[in-house]
Structure formats: C-alpha cells, structure tokens
Design an enzyme around this catalytic site. Structure first.
Site, PDB file in Angstrom:
ATOM      1  N   LYS A 225     -22.391 -37.545 -28.103  1.00 48.42           N
ATOM      2  CA  LYS A 225     -22.137 -38.536 -27.394  1.00 48.42           C
ATOM      3  C   LYS A 225     -23.155 -38.582 -26.128  1.00 48.42           C
ATOM      4  CE  LYS A 225     -18.573 -41.272 -25.113  1.00 48.42           C
ATOM      5  NZ  LYS A 225     -18.692 -42.353 -25.599  1.00 48.42           N
TER       6      LYS A 225
ATOM      7  N   PHE B  10     -30.543 -47.223 -26.793  1.00 47.98           N
ATOM      8  CA  PHE B  10     -30.673 -48.545 -26.073  1.00 47.98           C
ATOM      9  C   PHE B  10     -29.689 -49.786 -26.638  1.00 47.98           C
ATOM     10  CE2 PHE B  10     -35.490 -47.035 -25.927  1.00 47.98           C
ATOM     11  CZ  PHE B  10     -35.342 -46.336 -24.792  1.00 47.98           C
TER      12      PHE B  10
ATOM     13  N   CYS C 266     -26.080 -49.838 -26.676  1.00 50.99           N
ATOM     14  CA  CYS C 266     -24.663 -50.105 -25.969  1.00 50.99           C
ATOM     15  C   CYS C 266     -24.571 -51.234 -25.279  1.00 50.99           C
ATOM     16  CB  CYS C 266     -24.203 -49.034 -24.768  1.00 50.99           C
ATOM     17  SG  CYS C 266     -23.484 -47.740 -25.886  1.00 50.99           S
TER      18      CYS C 266
ATOM     19  N   LYS D 234     -32.269 -45.848 -30.691  1.00 55.30           N
ATOM     20  CA  LYS D 234     -31.365 -46.487 -31.515  1.00 55.30           C
ATOM     21  C   LYS D 234     -31.260 -47.746 -30.692  1.00 55.30           C
ATOM     22  CE  LYS D 234     -26.501 -46.183 -32.130  1.00 55.30           C
ATOM     23  NZ  LYS D 234     -25.209 -45.102 -32.004  1.00 55.30           N
TER      24      LYS D 234
ATOM     25  N   CYS E  86     -21.806 -76.319 -63.651  1.00 54.78           N
ATOM     26  CA  CYS E  86     -21.651 -75.086 -63.045  1.00 54.78           C
ATOM     27  C   CYS E  86     -23.190 -74.796 -62.351  1.00 54.78           C
ATOM     28  CB  CYS E  86     -21.205 -73.789 -63.850  1.00 54.78           C
ATOM     29  SG  CYS E  86     -21.631 -72.050 -62.947  1.00 54.78           S
TER      30      CYS E  86
ATOM     31  N   CYS F 294     -11.990 -64.256 -57.222  1.00 54.06           N
ATOM     32  CA  CYS F 294     -11.321 -63.789 -58.141  1.00 54.06           C
ATOM     33  C   CYS F 294     -10.494 -62.343 -57.679  1.00 54.06           C
ATOM     34  CB  CYS F 294     -12.142 -63.787 -59.553  1.00 54.06           C
ATOM     35  SG  CYS F 294     -11.153 -62.739 -60.573  1.00 54.06           S
TER      36      CYS F 294
END
Lengths: 432, 426
Positions: free
Chosen positions: A45, A137, A139, A177, A379, A389
C-alpha cells in the site's frame, strides 16, 4: 498442472496474481497471510513522504452497489495512502521480503511532484530489497486535491517528468499506475513510456458516487452528512479496465509496453481475459476484500486447468486476443447472424420477447403455449435477447454461411467488406 | 403432564399444552427482510407471466416481487391487495404449488419456483403490521347492498362495493366474521388470530356494517333483502356436509371434519381439545388433510387418511399430501368405507379395496368427503347457485365456477361487486 510462474518486467512470482496496492497490503500481517494463501505477489500500500502520516476519515470509507443476493458488484473508497509511519512500513517490507524470497513485493509510492521528494523516498526504500516500485498516479480522491495521485496521472507531462526522476534516482523496475479518469488512456500510457517506465498498471479507481441516502440526502459513504467522490472498483469496472488495457496493447506507440492489468478481476477467467488482451499479470483487490485471500486458490487452479485444456503456456496467453481488437470501421459488415432459441432449453419466461418487442426490432414471435421464435426477416442480430435470457446458451447467434440470403435484407452473404469501402460511407464517395 | 398419546378413546391433553402450542406455531415461518430480498431476486420478471395467469385473482406477481426487491414491500402489498383484498390470508392458505408456483418458469427450469406465497405474505404482513389501509372510499353513492355471508367471497365483495362508495350490510350466521378463513382453515396456517385481524383491517375502508348471528331463511328472507336493498350478494358457502351413507355413521366418535377444524380454530388452549388415539379420516381434500394433520399435532397415536381413489385424483395437492405424511399421517388410496363398527362408540372402520375388505382400528372418525349447498335461495347451476339472478349475485363456494378455494371466492366476490357497481351506476 500448468506452470503459472510469472516473469513480469524481470520480477518473478510463482503465479501472475498480485494483490494491488490497497488496504489488503498495508502491513506485514496481511501480506504474509496473503502469501500463505498463495498470492504470487503484492504491491505494498502506497507510501508517502517521511513525516507525520496522512490521516483517514473516522467514518465509513467504502460505498457499494450490489447485485442479486447482495453480491458485491462495485465498491468505492475514500481511503488515502498508508496512514502508518514510513519507517514502520519500511521495516516490515524488508522483513517480509527476506522471509518470502520467491514472492513479488513491489512498493507503491506517492510523494509531492518535485524531484527532491521522489529522490528522497527512493533513497529511503533502497535497502528494503523490494522488487520494484509502482508510481501511484491514480488515486482520484483526497490525495488528488493535494496535487498528487490522479492529479499527476491526468497530465501526461507530469507523468513523463516524474517517471524520468524515478528512473534517474533508482535502479528498481518502475511501474506507472494510471488513472482511468481521463478521456484517452493513450496519452498517460505514452508519457509513462517516454519517461522510461518499465510497465504501466491500470486501472486505478474511477471517480464515483455509489449511492445517495434518500433520508439524509447525502452521498454514500457519508461522513457527518457529507460525502465526496470515491474511487470505484470491483467487478463492475472490469469492462472499462479491459478496454483501456487493450487500447494500450494495440496502439502503435504503446504496444509492447508491459501492462499489469487491474480492475474487477474476481475469478481466473477475468484474469485470463485481461492477459489475453495484453496484460502480463493481474492485480486484485476487491475480490480479496470481498471474499478474503483464499480466492487466489480458485484463480490458480482455474487458470492452470484452462491452460492445460488449451495446451498453452502462460506466455502464450498474454496478448493472444490483442490482434482481434480493432476499430469499428474494420468490422466485417458481411458477417450476418440470426438469433436461435433452443426450444428445449427455453423456460418460457418471455424476457427475450419483451426486450425485442419493446426495445429492439420486433423480431421475436410469441406463439401459443409461450413458444418464442425468432423471425429471421426482422432479426438484425443485435444480441439483446441473448443478453437478457436467464438461461445460458438457450439463445445463440448463428452465422449465415457465405452465399446464403439474409431474409431481412434479401441480400446474399458475401465476402469480408467493411465500412471503409461501403457505398454509404461519405468518405468513400469523397475519395472517388 | 406426561405423554398420553397411548391412552385409548377420545381424550384431551394427550400432549402438554406447550408442546401443542409449539406444534401449531411454526408451519411456514415468515420471511425476514433479507430472506425476502433474496427470494425476490430469483424472479425473472417474466413477460405476460404464467404465475399471474394462474392466479385466480390475477395479482401482478412480477410487479409486486420487483417492488419487494427494490425495498418497497408496502407498494407490493398495494399491488396484491388491489386485486385480492384478502391477499394476506391467501398468502397463507393458497395451494400455490398448484397455482402460481406450479407454473413459475423457475419451477419448470429448476424444480424450485420463486416462493410467491411467502413473498406475498412478507408484503402484506409488512403493510398490515403498520396498520395501513391503502385504499380510500369513493364518495357515497346512496346505494345499499346486502351481502349474505362474511366469508372470503362476501368480504371481498363488501370491500369492493364499499370502495366504490356503496353502503354495505353483511349478514353472518355465525357469531364471528371470516367464514372459512375463521372457521375452516387449519389452525397452524392461520396463527395469531390472523383471520380476525385481517377482517378488522379490511373494515377500515368504512361503509361496511357486519351483523353476526343473522341467518338467511331463519332471521330474514331473500325477498326481504331484495326489498330493502339495491342489490344482494350471496356468499353463503357450503353449510352442509356429505354423509358417508354407510352403517354405523351415527356412532359416537364419528363426526364431521369441518366441525373439528372449526373447534380447533376457536379453542384458546388447543391441547384441551379431545382427540382419538387411533384416528381415521375419510376423504381426500384439504379438509381431510387439515383434520388428519391437526389430529397428529394434538397427539393422536395413529392417524390414517383413507381416500377412495388414487393419489393423482386427490384434490389435496401432492405438496399437501407430502405435508401430511411428513407430519406422521398414513394415507391409504383406493379404499372405500363399507361400515363403521362399534358398540355405542366407534371401534373400527371396515374398508374395501380391490375387492378385499380390511379393518382399521379407530376411536375417532372424521368425515371429509365434501360439503354441500344448503337451501336454494336462487336458481342452481348444477350443484351450485347461478352467478346472477335479477338483482341477486352469488359467489364463493356456493356459486358455480369456482374451485372451492379462498382465492377463487375472493375473485368471485370482487368481480360480483364490480358487476353490481356497474349495474347500479348504469
């Protein structure tokens, strides 16, 4: 069992499943338990500058949206980077890495946007023996207000500049990041590459408000009657993340740049899809936060079984689908399909009928006995009936062979032809 | 008090009062909020939903389930009650396994339907627990309508008439309103005095007066009702009980199942109700099942239900049959009673099956081979009353066209009210 050993920009791990930088990786206790459960690596972290740590709110940090049976589909958070003292983190990282040599341990970093700050933090982590750094880069909340996180990630010039500083002051592999809160991911990805990044990782979380309390009229998560946008993640964001991964993987300027795929990876299948689109490995957070660290065991067994069944090595999977991601204009307009309803599998709920009749092309007939049939002459093959479905594979799209006549258009199915050559395309006419 | 299930004869207190109370308390527990959400999530929101077609009152089931799923059970209740004002009781007693849930596409696909009945109960209970009556009476029309019988048909009719602004008087021969909901439904299906609470809740619409202890043909005539009212609705049910027509039927210990069921419903302490050690129930409908199961709950040692035809012909559903056997009841099929044996009181019943006779020991016999219409106030359509004759309408078990279910009675009462309203306002 297929060999899942992963080598991502020289960082080896027993499998390609890493825990992303987030609460699950904020201390030795969690990280060691994650390793015990089988995770191949972690991105610790995010660490900030030395000094008094950031503080978090003391009310709720997370908001959520749910599907059936309160299954968590999307999570957002307003948590900031680590709120533990820098030295505590550094000591623990060093201890954990020494103990778990075979696992990947990457440190996420976020410090103010000046060279000294970056130089200082890189110096401080140098002797942890961590395998690499990831530049946060991404948050989108809190830290961005202080000129960090996505505030950097939204300006390609800053990304390039900071990446360059990092490469200058450290020999560690560097992953950048990226934030998805941009109009085009290629700008930030290209900037990271230009700055010398070894890889990019994406996506970080998406700006979001998950819900509004209709009694107190405050966004959730609510702090004393107020809320702020948080970062959205979990299964709901996977399609957005995969598109961005694919864009980077197939774009001429960024192709070849290693990618660590992040965004809603919950099962082995999600991971395989990210990797097929070009991710060299994946990072996971929400699935672990929802179900605990053990989920990685299903990811390992599932991916391994899949690779065995396909007779593929892990490296064969990476980027396997990338060449098949293209622009709309190159899609084959002579690929004609029709929906087919398997009467045996049909449970007669009529959702296909309601969807087609009310919102599509009125191409499904409801016959006595609740028998539903596709009218081929109506269709357009939109696939909506398949999507609504409740029974998997009850409705399928069947390709008309070349030479067959499409009853809707009366035209014969011909060879590949796309919009760039279509007579209705104004730019085709202009070129003539 | 010790267990007295083995004591011969018909005896009270075979089981301790608290055991009996417990036996009757937990038939089908109510959903809590989470269970309801999970169950509601299973609904596919079908187009032209089969469940809705199968419901005699045509409740918009997919809509009410979606309303539960989105956290508005009160709105769901309104959806239910707008079609079926006794939706609370129907949620408890409807044979959903042969109606809505039988045709649920998930029953077809997985053998496990959306639990519509329990969801309906969740919605209606939620609303009723709040004491909310969601409908408002229209301005008074000055029209007066007599309703005979305060059972499901009469109550549904009265409510719908009152809703339209008519003044309704309901005449009920028993001392309490509710009809079969109050006297005929198994006690374990309608706990906590639900039938009476539902009637009180229904009457919140206003404009309805109930006169109990007033019986057609004894206290007033149909002609007098017609003279005093703009319209009359007959919801008089089936007051008679079919006789077995075999020797020994008048022996002590032989009685109508409906009377036993009614007594149980009204008993404050059910354990005080006497029941046989060896009980034989003759019949194959819901009444037979209810008498048999409740005998077991009271502590009868052996309870045997005997039905003259095969399992598939039984009017009690397979679900009800399974419930009976799971409760310890033995069901014999294809056997018809020949005679009831005993000196003064019943001792055994002789049956014949496939030409061979056999005897079952019995100290109590319940007759449950169907109820019949008593009196003939208006013309008949087969064994039942015509649905309309002049200014008189009929509905519920006494009238043609139903299946002797609470829910069909509600539908007929409601529809008669709409016809009466249209006729009176024309």
């Amino acid at each position: 069992m297929a060999d899942l050993t992963s080598d991502f920009i020289g960082i080896r791990s027993p499998n390609p499943f890493w825990l992303a930088s987030a609460p699950p990786t904020d201390k030795a206790y969690n990280v060691e338990r994650a390793y015990q459960a089988g995770w191949g690596g972690v991105v610790w972290k995010t660490l900030g500058s030395d000094g008094p740590p950031v503080v978090n709110v003391n009310g709720p940090r997370y908001g959520a949206i749910w599907g059936a049976d309160r299954r968590l589909l999307g999570l957002n958070n307003i948590e900031l980077i680590t709120d533990r003292p820098l030295q505590v983190n550094l000591d623990e990282i060093k201890m954990v890495k020494r103990k778990w040599r075979d696992r990947a341990l990457v440190i996420s970093l976020m410090v103010p946007c000046d060279e000294e700050s970056w130089k200082d933090i890189l110096h401080r982590i140098a002797d942890t023996e961590a395998d690499g750094v990831e530049l946060n880069f991404g948050c989108p909340h809190g830290m961005a207000e202080r000129g960090m996180g996505s505030a950097v990630g939204q300006v390609p010039e800053y990304i390039e500049m900071v990446t360059r500083w990092v490469k200058k002051h450290s020999r560690m592999p560097c992953i950048v990041k990226l934030t998805p809160n941009v109009t085009n991911i290629l700008g930030p990805a290209g900037a990271a590459k230009k700055g010398g990044a070894d890889a990019v990782s994406l996506i970080n979380t998406i700006n979001s408000i998950t819900s509004v309390n209709l009694d107190s009229f405050s966004p959730e998560p609510m702090i004393d009657g107020k809320g702020t946008h948080g970062g959205y993640c979990g299964p709901a964001v996977k399609p957005i993340a995969m598109n961005m991964v694919a864009e980077i993987a197939r774009n001429r300027d960024t192709a070849g740049l290693p990618i660590s795929g992040i965004g809603g990876v919950t099962t082995w299948r999600d991971a395989a899809e990210f990797m097929a689109l070009g991710a060299g490995n994946v990072q996971v957070c929400t699935a672990a936060m929802t179900y605990g660290f053990k989920v990685v065991q299903e990811m390992i067994s599932g991916l391994s079984q899949y690779l065995d069944e396909k007779g593929m090595a892990l490296s064969d999977l990476i980027g396997r689908a990338t060449p098949n991601v293209t622009d709309w204009q190159y899609l084959n307009l002579n690929y004609v399909t029709k929906a087919r309803i398997d009467a045996e599998a049909c449970i007669k709920c009529g959702r296909c009928y309601a969807a087609c009749e009310d919102t599509s092309h009125q191409a499904i007939a409801m016959k006595p006995g609740r028998v539903f049939e596709v009218m081929d002459d109506e269709c357009v093959a939109c696939n909506l009936c398949v999507d609504v479905c409740p029974v998997e594979n009850c409705i399928t799209m069947v390709e008309l062979p070349k030479g067959a006549v499409d009853p809707r258009t009366g035209k014969t199915v011909g060879d590949y032809a796309n919009w760039t050559t279509h007579p209705n395309n104004p730019s085709v006419a202009a070129a003539e | 008090m010790s267990n007295q299930t083995l004591m011969p004869g018909i005896a009270a207190h075979r089981l301790p009062a608290e055991v009996v109370a417990e036996n009757f308390a937990h038939y089908m527990p109510a959903y809590d909020r989470h269970e309801a959400r999970v169950a509601a999530d299973r609904c596919y929101f079908c187009h032209d939903a089969p469940c809705m077609t199968a419901c005699p009152t045509a409740i918009d089931i997919p809509l009410f389930i979606r309303q539960i799923a989105t956290g508005t059970p009160e709105a769901a209740a309104r959806t239910i009650l707008s079609q079926n004002i006794l939706g609370g009781m129907c949620a408890r007693v409807c044979p959903t396994e042969t109606l809505c849930e039988e045709v649920c596409v998930r029953e077809v696909a997985e053998g496990k339907p959306v639990e519509i009945g329990r969801l309906q109960r969740y919605a209606t209970d939620t609303l009723m627990e709040k004491g909310v009556h969601p409908f408002t009476r229209a301005a008074a029309t000055g029209k007066r309508v007599a309703v005979v019988g305060a059972g499901p048909a009469g109550l549904a009719c009265a409510h719908r008439l009152a809703l339209h602004g008519h003044e309704v008087t309901v005449f009920e021969r028993r001392p309490k309103a509710g009809g079969l909901n109050e006297f005929g439904i198994a006690a374990y299906k309608s706990t906590d005095d639900f039938a009476a609470r539902e009637v009180a809740w229904l009457l919140q619409i206003g404009g309805i007066t109930i006169e109990t202890g007033r019986e057609l043909g004894r206290d007033f005539s149909l002609a007098s009702l017609e003279a005093d009212h703009d319209a009359v609705f007959l919801g008089i049910g089936l007051a008679g009980v079919n006789a077995l027509g075999v020797p020994g039927e008048d022996l002590a210990g032989v009685r109508n199942a409906v009377d036993f069921i009614a007594e149980l419903r009204q008993a404050a302490d059910k354990s005080a109700l006497p029941v046989g050690r060896d009980v034989v129930v003759i019949g194959g409908g819901m009444t037979a099942v209810d008498a048999a199961v409740q005998s077991k709950l009271l502590g009868a040692q052996s309870v045997t239900m005997v039905y003259r035809r095969g399992k598939e012909h039984m009017s009690a559903s397979l679900y009800e049959q399974d419930h009976a056997t799971a409760s310890g009841v033995t069901i014999l099929y294809g056997a018809a009673p020949v005679r009831i044996i005993g000196q003064g009181a019943v001792e055994a019943v002789e049956f014949i099956r496939d030409g061979e006779s056999f005897t079952l020991r019995a100290d109590q016999v319940f007759k449950a081979i169907g109820q019949t219409l008593v009196g003939e106030p208006i013309a008949r359509d087969g064994k039942k009353l015509v649905r309309r004759a002049g200014k008189v309408w009929a509905g519920g078990d006494c009238a043609a066209g139903g299946e002797d279910l609470t829910v069909t009675a509600v539908a007929q009462g409601r529809d008669a009210a709409e016809e009466i309203h249209a006729t009176l306002m024309a």
